[in-house]
Design a protein around this motif. Structure first.
Motif, mmCIF file in Angstrom:
data_model
loop_
_atom_site.group_PDB
_atom_site.id
_atom_site.type_symbol
_atom_site.label_atom_id
_atom_site.label_comp_id
_atom_site.label_asym_id
_atom_site.label_seq_id
_atom_site.Cartn_x
_atom_site.Cartn_y
_atom_site.Cartn_z
ATOM 1 N N THR B 135 49.066 39.884 34.182
ATOM 2 C CA THR B 135 48.408 41.050 34.771
ATOM 3 C C THR B 135 46.920 40.749 34.893
ATOM 4 O O THR B 135 46.212 40.708 33.890
ATOM 5 C CB THR B 135 48.598 42.284 33.878
ATOM 6 N N PRO B 136 46.424 40.508 36.101
ATOM 7 C CA PRO B 136 44.996 40.246 36.229
ATOM 8 C C PRO B 136 44.194 41.465 35.817
ATOM 9 O O PRO B 136 44.553 42.591 36.151
ATOM 10 C CB PRO B 136 44.829 39.971 37.737
ATOM 11 N N ALA B 140 38.198 41.128 37.689
ATOM 12 C CA ALA B 140 38.719 39.816 37.296
ATOM 13 C C ALA B 140 37.775 39.108 36.337
ATOM 14 O O ALA B 140 38.212 38.299 35.516
ATOM 15 C CB ALA B 140 38.956 38.960 38.533
ATOM 16 N N SER B 141 36.469 39.419 36.417
ATOM 17 C CA SER B 141 35.496 38.702 35.604
ATOM 18 C C SER B 141 35.621 38.988 34.111
ATOM 19 O O SER B 141 34.967 38.354 33.300
ATOM 20 C CB SER B 141 34.079 39.069 36.062
ATOM 21 N N VAL B 142 36.466 39.932 33.725
ATOM 22 C CA VAL B 142 36.662 40.227 32.303
ATOM 23 C C VAL B 142 37.238 39.003 31.580
ATOM 24 O O VAL B 142 36.954 38.768 30.407
ATOM 25 C CB VAL B 142 37.615 41.443 32.145
ATOM 26 N N ALA B 143 38.031 38.212 32.280
ATOM 27 C CA ALA B 143 38.615 37.020 31.644
ATOM 28 C C ALA B 143 37.959 35.758 32.176
ATOM 29 O O ALA B 143 37.441 35.739 33.287
ATOM 30 C CB ALA B 143 40.110 36.979 31.919
ATOM 31 N N ASP B 144 37.966 34.699 31.345
ATOM 32 C CA ASP B 144 37.443 33.415 31.826
ATOM 33 C C ASP B 144 38.338 32.878 32.935
ATOM 34 O O ASP B 144 37.860 32.325 33.928
ATOM 35 C CB ASP B 144 37.386 32.402 30.674
ATOM 36 N N ILE B 184 47.735 49.886 36.569
ATOM 37 C CA ILE B 184 47.499 48.466 36.306
ATOM 38 C C ILE B 184 47.808 47.659 37.561
ATOM 39 O O ILE B 184 48.605 48.080 38.404
ATOM 40 C CB ILE B 184 48.349 47.927 35.136
ATOM 41 N N THR B 185 47.173 46.485 37.632
ATOM 42 C CA THR B 185 47.267 45.659 38.834
ATOM 43 C C THR B 185 48.710 45.328 39.180
ATOM 44 O O THR B 185 49.120 45.417 40.337
ATOM 45 C CB THR B 185 46.521 44.329 38.648
ATOM 46 N N ASP B 336 40.476 34.975 42.366
ATOM 47 C CA ASP B 336 40.413 35.789 41.156
ATOM 48 C C ASP B 336 41.361 35.304 40.074
ATOM 49 O O ASP B 336 41.288 35.728 38.938
ATOM 50 C CB ASP B 336 40.767 37.243 41.495
ATOM 51 N N PHE B 337 42.303 34.442 40.452
ATOM 52 C CA PHE B 337 43.244 33.971 39.444
ATOM 53 C C PHE B 337 43.938 32.708 39.935
ATOM 54 O O PHE B 337 43.922 32.402 41.128
ATOM 55 C CB PHE B 337 44.290 35.037 39.139
#
Lengths: 271, 367, 345
Positions: B135-136, B140-144, B184-185, B336-337
């Protein structure tokens, strides 16, 4: 007379010497402590057939604990209890009941949500005869109600008209009547009443007094714990005075006065 | 009359309950020490926290197993935890905090909602690497780095295939989403992907349920459609079954069912079967091996497969590499992923929509 | 009650006159609801059904009614067990977890371990009884308040269930006895499953036990006033353990019904089963303080929740309004209970 200390074990009997009778219920040297509190410090007790024995004492004298030991609600740490001369040990109220001792607690031990008849038979419900009763455990509600009505009538209780009423809708005096009726219905050896008029007014106290007399008239000995001196002196044949965990006197109400009793109870006068 | 109400236990027996309580507490501590972490690892000392959505959906168990085997290959110590349900962000936040306190090198998380975002930021400030899987996060910037299926693409596959299969027929659609009260995404992307593939406008980019309830769809040969029913299933089988039953009560002519995942789809298929409805097209997304029999029988027409194993392995690899080289993983430029890919599994292929059969899928499915 | 020492002796007053009023009469509605605690929920249920049918004419269709009954079967059984426990002024938070665990045990034994289905069912029911026994012993022998004790066992049973299942979903073969509870019994266009029938039968059996046997009377007595019950000679410890055992058995049957309804066994079932069961009990007019209420009320309560869920969904209303409705119903039910209780002195 000089004041004697609490450790003096003398029990002076103010009544006439007892004829040779065996007590129905007796206890010697009952001791019971709750933690550091010594509620009973060696209590002796006798209840003779066909009498009303009142138990009086100030708060903290150990009346409640004594009654609990007699009724099976508590087990004494040491001492012996005798019923009809034979030693008995009650592990729970049920055993005392089964031995024939019925107790009406101050809290009455009734279930407000259930009706009068159900309360009368609580714990000893009657089942229908035959397979309905044994296999399906079906209660004989009609039968229990019939017996309840008879019991109530026999005791002359006029205030309980509808025995299908739930107990919570009854007044204090009526609930007391239910509890006493239960004890009378099942008591075969002894009936113990703990402060039966404590929460009642004059009229209802009078009705309870009448009930107690009826009980005695049926041959059942009655133990009556009460603060109500007029009631005690009106009903009792003998009075057991409890003070600081011991029995300090037995008084004959026909020869002593209420003032005497109160004085002994509070320690203002010693025996 | 309150003096000692019936307390007849003699003093000696009072110790027994105490001893039992002590025993239970010690036992619980021992159990959690043993049961908690998994991978052996000669302990290269790299600790990684894997936080899943919950432990009840087999999809997560499969991801857990893939992560564990990769971790033991690399000598990484893996601690696996999860929320209590698909919408439980509270447990996940606690688990993120615990990972930071335990000095983990990184966190792999399948998040239950954006309530975990600030906890994840804290983790990154503390020097941990955050890898999102499945689940992105939003944003998206919340995760590395994020390893996920392109859920929209998966939904589009389902939608295109359905439109092609309909061949111009009217579409009476039931939309069985995941959550009712949380966005949620995964939920939105798959739902909107399906609509896009069908050629139906989505209404609102950010939430489900805002599409026009009737109109014309442009996918395949095109035709008219109506969305008869849109309910949440919590991604579970029972949820899918209940929702499908209620939808059928609302409209007994439903012939297309989109389901958020395979458990929900299986529940829906069961409801359809007991209601005696045939010729209903059910599509889902997941790609689990246990679902393939449904695809083979046609109870589920098509499913877009995911590769959770790839996500888990990539996550473990990324954190292990970071521990060795200090280089943090990042998404591909402009993306983004990391797309771990998706493929359509169906035994009734439609022209113009690439897919593989259920037999071929049995080689790449998970679980 | 004031002691009335006016110096008048009881002998002076005419016999039969009451000194104190018999009881404080509530208004007629209060009295009626007091005598029949399930009446309130019944009225709500009927009203709700009528209103929802007006909104969406399909609501009272035989098919929709059938569906609602099937959807309520499992939670209805869980709420039945919960009712008995709540009647003793207790509560069981571990109810859902126990059901999930037993369900996995039954399925795994029968399908994965090849044990004959009947034996697997019996073993599953034994596990269910065991969960009840654990809860009962915690409450009686260790004196742990039911809320806390079952909160603890909730965690334990959940963990054991997850470990035992290991993420698998177990699907029994279609002819399996495990799925018997999902078989349909048809009455024209209206049908129920064996599971629904089992639920109705168990409600009748438990209702009979509570209303017509000594055990039932003792349950109400212990719930209403445990100390009075003890003094009256009821063995309260034994009674409470038996209550948790019976509830456990009912949960075991619920597990079987769950397998039949869904067609397989998995741990992926709602996480709010315990709260849902308590909601049904409370809305059904059973008092959380113990001693009052009927299982019939719980059945109405469970149906009310299902009716709202289904009705609102058919009306196309957002899910959060269903939660709002449930919350309001619970508050209304508890307030009503307090108001009715005012009839007692």
């Amino acid at each position: 007379m000089n004041a004697t200390t609490d450790d003096n074990e003398l029990t002076t009997v103010h009544s006439e010497p007892q004829p040779d009778r065996e007590p129905v219920l007796s206890a010697t040297g009952l001791v019971k402590s709750y933690g550091r509190v010594e509620a009973l410090r060696g209590v002796d007790f006798e209840l003779y057939p066909g009498e009303v024995l009142a138990v009086i004492g100030d708060n903290g004298a150990g009346k409640s604990t004594l009654i609990k030991c007699l009724s099976g609600a508590a087990s004494p740490d040491s001492g012996t209890l005798r019923l009809d001369g034979r030693e008995v040990h009650f592990r729970d109220p049920l055993q005392a009941r089964q031995a024939g001792i019925e107790t009406v607690y101050q809290t009455l031990a009734v279930t407000p949500a259930l009706d009068i008849a159900s309360n009368l038979f609580l714990g000893r419900e009657i089942r229908k005869k035959g397979p309905l009763g044994t296999v399906f455990r079906l209660l004989d509600t009609a039968g229990m109600r019939r017996v309840a009505r008879e019991e109530v009538q026999q005791l002359g209780i006029t205030t309980l008209q509808d025995i299908t009423q739930t107990v919570e809708t009854l007044s204090g005096g009526q609930r007391q009547a239910v509890a006493v009726a239960r004890a009378a219905a099942f008591g075969s050896k002894v009936v113990i009443l703990d402060e039966p008029t404590a929460a009642l007014g004059v009229r209802e106290s009078g009705q309870v007094a009448q009930l107690i007399r009826r009980l005695r008239d049926t041959g059942l000995p009655v133990v009556l714990i009460s603060h109500d001196m007029p009631l005690v002196f009106e009903l009792a044949d003998r009075v057991h005075v409890q003070r600081l965990g011991r029995r300090v006197a037995i008084i004959n109400p026909s020869t002593s006065t209420m003032e005497d009793a109160v004085a002994i109870m509070t320690g203002a006068r010693s025996v | 009359m309150k003096d000692g109400v019936g307390m007849r236990r003699n003093p000696r027996r009072r110790f027994t309950p105490f001893a039992c309580v002590l025993g239970i507490v010690v036992g619980a501590l021992v159990l959690s020490a043993c049961g908690g972490s998994s991978a052996s690892g000669s302990g290269s000392g790299v600790k990684v926290a894997l936080i899943l959505k919950e432990f009840t959906n087999p999809y997560w168990i499969s991801m857990e197993n893939s992560a564990k085997s990769e971790a033991s290959k690399l000598g990484v110590q893996l601690q696996v935890t999860a929320g209590k349900s698909d919408d439980d962000t509270t447990s996940q936040i606690n688990q993120i905090d615990e990972a930071i306190a335990a000095g983990d090198k990184g966190i792999i998380i399948a998040l239950n909602g954006d309530a975990v975002n600030s906890a994840l930021q804290q983790a990154r400030s503390a020097g941990l690497v955050v890898v999102a899987v499945d689940t992105p996060p939003i944003p998206a910037s919340v995760a590395d780095v994020t390893y996920a299926t392109d859920n929209t693409a998966a939904g589009v596959l389902d939608g295109k295939w359905t439109a092609a299969k309909l061949g111009g027929q009217n579409a009476d659609i039931a939309m069985l989403d995941d959550l009712a009260n949380q966005v949620i995404t995964v939920d939105v992307d798959r739902d909107h992907g399906f609509l896009k593939g069908m050629g139906i406008p989505v209404g609102n980019q950010n939430v489900n349920g805002q599409e026009p309830t009737s109109g014309k769809y442009t996918g395949g040969k095109g035709g008219s459609y109506k969305v008869a029913c849109q309910l949440a299933t919590n991604g579970s089988q029972t949820g899918g079954q209940s929702a499908m039953e209620t939808c059928l009560s609302k409209d007994s002519n439903i012939n297309v069912v989109y389901a958020i995942n395979e458990p929900a789809a299986e529940g829906a298929a069961h409801a359809l079967q007991t209601a005696g409805k045939k010729n209903v097209t059910v599509v889902a997304i997941d790609g689990g091996c246990s679902n393939l029999p449904f695809v083979a029988s046609g109870a589920i027409g098509a499913t877009a497969g995911q590769f959770p194993g790839k996500m888990a392995v990539s996550g473990v690899d990324a954190i292990s590499a970071f521990a060795k080289t200090g280089k943090k993983p990042t998404n591909q430029a402009g993306q983004d992923f990391f797309n771990t890919g998706t493929q359509l599994y169906t035994d009734t292929a439609q022209p113009g929509v690439p897919s593989i059969t259920s037999a071929a899928a049995s080689k790449v499915c998970w679980g | 009650m004031m002691a009335d020492r006016t110096g008048v002796s009881a002998a002076d007053l005419p016999p039969g006159t009451d000194e104190t009023p018999r009881r404080r009469r509530g208004n007629p509605v209060q009295e009626l609801l007091h005598a029949h605690p399930s009446l309130g929920p019944l009225v709500v249920l009927v009203l709700a059904a009528i209103v929802f049918d007006l909104i969406n004419g399909r609501f009272l269709n035989p098919t929709n009614l059938s569906i609602m009954l099937q959807q309520v079967a499992v939670i209805g059984l869980l709420a039945l067990g919960q009712t008995i426990i709540i009647l003793t002024a207790g509560i069981d938070l571990s109810v859902g977890a126990a059901m999930i665990l037993v369900q996995m045990v039954m399925a795994e034994l029968a399908v994965s371990n090849g044990i004959p289905v009947i034996l697997a069912l019996v073993l599953g029911l034994l596990v269910a009884l065991l969960t009840g026994l654990i809860n009962g012993v915690l409450v009686t022998r260790f004196g742990v308040p039911p809320f806390i004790g079952t909160l603890g066992t909730l965690g334990v049973f959940t963990a054991v269930g997850l470990k035992y299942a290991n993420g698998q979903t177990i699907t029994p073969p279609t002819s399996s006895l495990l799925l018997w509870t999902g078989k349909f019994i048809n009455f024209g266009s209206f049908h129920i499953t064996v599971g629904v029938l089992l639920m109705i039968v168990l409600y009748l059996v438990v209702g009979y036990a509570l209303g017509r046997t000594a055990w039932g009377r003792h349950v109400y007595s212990v719930g209403d006033d445990a100390e009075s019950a003890r003094l009256a000679g009821i063995r309260t410890g034994r009674l409470l353990v038996s209550v948790y055992l019976v509830a456990g058995l009912v949960y075991g049957i619920a597990s079987w019904v769950q397998i039949g309804r869904v067609g397989d066994a998995s741990t992926d079932i709602s996480s709010t089963l315990n709260l849902d069961s308590i909601t049904a009990v409370v809305i059904g007019g059973v008092s959380l303080f113990g001693g009052r209420g009927l299982v019939l009320g719980t059945l109405f309560g469970a149906l009310i929740v299902q009716v709202f869920q289904n009705g609102l969904a058919l009306a196309g209303v957002q899910d959060l309004y269903q939660q709002l409705a449930e919350g309001l119903l619970v508050i209304a039910a508890v307030s009503l209970d307090r108001w009715i209780r005012k009839v007692r002195r």
